[in-house]
Design a protein around this motif. Structure first.
Motif, PDB file in Angstrom:
ATOM      1  N   MET A   1      11.732 135.036  54.334  1.00 15.62           N
ATOM      2  CA  MET A   1      12.162 133.551  54.886  1.00 15.62           C
ATOM      3  C   MET A   1      11.257 132.568  54.457  1.00 15.62           C
ATOM      4  O   MET A   1      11.136 131.541  54.153  1.00 15.62           O
ATOM      5  CB  MET A   1      12.817 133.411  55.906  1.00 15.62           C
TER       6      MET A   1
ATOM      7  N   GLU B   1      18.788 133.476  59.285  1.00 21.96           N
ATOM      8  CA  GLU B   1      17.696 134.607  59.622  1.00 21.96           C
ATOM      9  C   GLU B   1      18.379 136.055  59.912  1.00 21.96           C
ATOM     10  O   GLU B   1      17.792 137.066  59.399  1.00 21.96           O
ATOM     11  CB  GLU B   1      16.658 134.222  60.408  1.00 21.96           C
TER      12      GLU B   1
ATOM     13  N   ARG C   1      12.953 129.419  54.249  1.00 24.45           N
ATOM     14  CA  ARG C   1      13.240 128.824  55.720  1.00 24.45           C
ATOM     15  C   ARG C   1      13.300 127.175  55.334  1.00 24.45           C
ATOM     16  O   ARG C   1      13.966 126.550  55.803  1.00 24.45           O
ATOM     17  CB  ARG C   1      12.073 128.958  56.293  1.00 24.45           C
TER      18      ARG C   1
END
Length: 217
Positions: free
Chosen positions: A116, A107, A85
């Motif tokens: 993530m 995602e 992320r």
């Protein structure tokens, strides 16, 4: 446009100097897709990284007047200590994109779920490839660099990759390296042949392939 202006690229390892490009100058025009050809060790991948800006020349300049991708699926720009992320948000900001929009795309596309939020160093090679390909497809570039197309994930995921890749390349130029001449011909109309530190552009991809095959004998 991507222009190499008297570019020299030298690697130094244990006192040994290896020259990849030697005062090489050439221009890739917009609206044209190119195949990059050369025998093993000629510097194809290095030249692609120079085009993307992920490596800098030893001397000379690489000038880009169009939005150029990093090599498709290239994960070398991710920081291993940061999560998936965090890496996506960082790259999105570098390219002036909306981090929330890019993150949502990656995602959904990568299907990494809770991973993530895990540092990249803990990813398997397959997970890293999913994240890298998703990131490559999340940002619309004018020119995509492709250093050998390889399968990512299972058959279903590969179909999803091909679907979104088809949409992206419909409105963009391609610069591609591949060991498959049929693949090169299907993507590129012109060719760049690398040999002895020089790069020569051939307006007909078939001529470039013929020269490459002679060099490879």
């Amino acid at each position: 446009m991507i222009r190499f202006d008297s570019v020299t690229k030298i690697y130094k390892t244990d006192g040994y100097r290896r020259t990849i490009l030697d005062r090489s100058s050439f221009t890739l025009k917009p609206g044209v897709s190119y195949g990059v050809l050369g025998i093993n060790g000629a510097g194809k991948s290095t030249t692609m990284r120079l085009m993307s800006g992920s490596e800098l020349p030893t001397r000379g300049r690489v000038i880009r007047t169009t939005r150029v991708s990093w090599p498709l699926g290239f994960a070398g720009g991710f920081h291993p200590m940061m999560t998936g992320r965090e890496n996506v948000i960082f790259v999105a900001r570098i390219h002036g994109e909306d981090p929330r929009k890019i993150l949502a795309f990656v995602e959904e596309f990568s299907e990494l779920g809770d991973y993530m939020n895990v540092p990249i160093r803990n990813y398997s090679s397959g997970m890293g490839s999913r994240l890298a390909f998703g990131m490559s497809m999340a940002i619309p570039f004018d020119c995509y660099l492709v250093d050998e197309i390889t399968g990512v994930g299972d058959a279903r995921f590969q179909m999803r990759c091909e679907e979104v890749w088809s949409k992206r390349r419909a409105n963009a130029d391609i610069v591609m390296c591949s060991h498959s001449m049929e693949t090169i011909k299907s993507y590129a109309s012109q060719g760049i042949v690398l040999a002895n530190g020089r790069a020569v552009i051939y307006p007909d991809i078939n001529d470039a392939i013929e020269v490459y095959q002679r060099l490879n004998q």
